[in-house]
Design a protein around this motif. Structure first.
Motif, PDB file in Angstrom:
ATOM      1  N   TYR A  42       0.826  -1.209   0.000  1.00  0.00           N
ATOM      2  CA  TYR A  42       0.000   0.000   0.000  1.00  0.00           C
ATOM      3  C   TYR A  42       0.857   1.254   0.000  1.00  0.00           C
ATOM      4  O   TYR A  42       0.502   2.246  -0.644  1.00  0.00           O
ATOM      5  N   ALA A  43       1.965   1.236   0.712  1.00  0.00           N
ATOM      6  CA  ALA A  43       2.870   2.390   0.697  1.00  0.00           C
ATOM      7  C   ALA A  43       3.337   2.652  -0.731  1.00  0.00           C
ATOM      8  O   ALA A  43       3.304   3.793  -1.210  1.00  0.00           O
ATOM      9  N   ARG A  81       0.001  12.160   1.380  1.00  0.00           N
ATOM     10  CA  ARG A  81       0.812  11.443   2.382  1.00  0.00           C
ATOM     11  C   ARG A  81      -0.049  10.842   3.487  1.00  0.00           C
ATOM     12  O   ARG A  81       0.176   9.735   3.933  1.00  0.00           O
ATOM     13  N   ASN A 123       0.370   3.985  -2.901  1.00  0.00           N
ATOM     14  CA  ASN A 123       0.033   5.374  -2.576  1.00  0.00           C
ATOM     15  C   ASN A 123       1.076   6.348  -3.103  1.00  0.00           C
ATOM     16  O   ASN A 123       0.744   7.378  -3.676  1.00  0.00           O
ATOM     17  N   ALA A 165      -1.414   7.480   2.538  1.00  0.00           N
ATOM     18  CA  ALA A 165      -0.406   6.422   2.613  1.00  0.00           C
ATOM     19  C   ALA A 165      -0.176   6.016   4.061  1.00  0.00           C
ATOM     20  O   ALA A 165      -0.125   4.821   4.383  1.00  0.00           O
TER      21      ALA A 165
END
Length: 139
Positions: free
Chosen positions: A100-101, A111, A104, A114
């Motif tokens: 997912y980081a 930000r 994103n 994320a």
């Protein structure tokens, strides 16, 4: 209580909480395009691109969240029976955090989004693993 089962009630609560979070995406499956456009603008992402593929992936991805959440609710009803799936789900949540980081960051999401995705995955995954493996204190 069987100590090898960890904390079944806590496992059930964590799974149900994760399910309820997943169900928050229900609106995205059926939201009219103008609502999604307003949300996109509110998030500071500009005008929502007009794309059939984007609408399909957004609605379909949200629907997968709902299905996954409902499966977690079902597993929460019998944590002893579904223990292998629960432990596997916890590991999947932990593995999902860096993915997912990447998603994103790669897609340009804010930000905070994320951070929210990563912290949620790590939090639910770690809590569920702990609840599955922790030894309850003797009474």
């Amino acid at each position: 209580m069987n100590p090898s089962l960890g904390h079944p009630r806590l496992q059930s609560l964590i799974l149900r909480a994760a399910c309820l979070m997943s169900l928050l995406t229900l609106g995205a499956v059926f939201a009219p395009e103008y609502v999604l456009g307003k949300l996109n603008w509110f998030l500071g992402l500009g005008k929502l691109p007009d794309s059939v593929l984007l609408r399909y992936l957004g609605s379909g991805g949200s629907f997968v969240y709902i299905i996954t959440g409902l499966l977690m609710w079902m597993m929460a009803g019998d944590v002893v029976r579904y223990r292998p799936m629960i432990v596997f789900s916890a590991w999947l949540m932990l593995a999902a955090a860096p993915i997912y980081a990447y998603i994103n960051i790669h897609t340009g999401m804010p930000r905070w989004c994320a951070v929210m995705d990563v912290v949620t995955c790590l939090g639910f995954g770690a809590a569920l693993l702990w609840a599955c493996h922790a030894r309850p204190k003797s009474a």
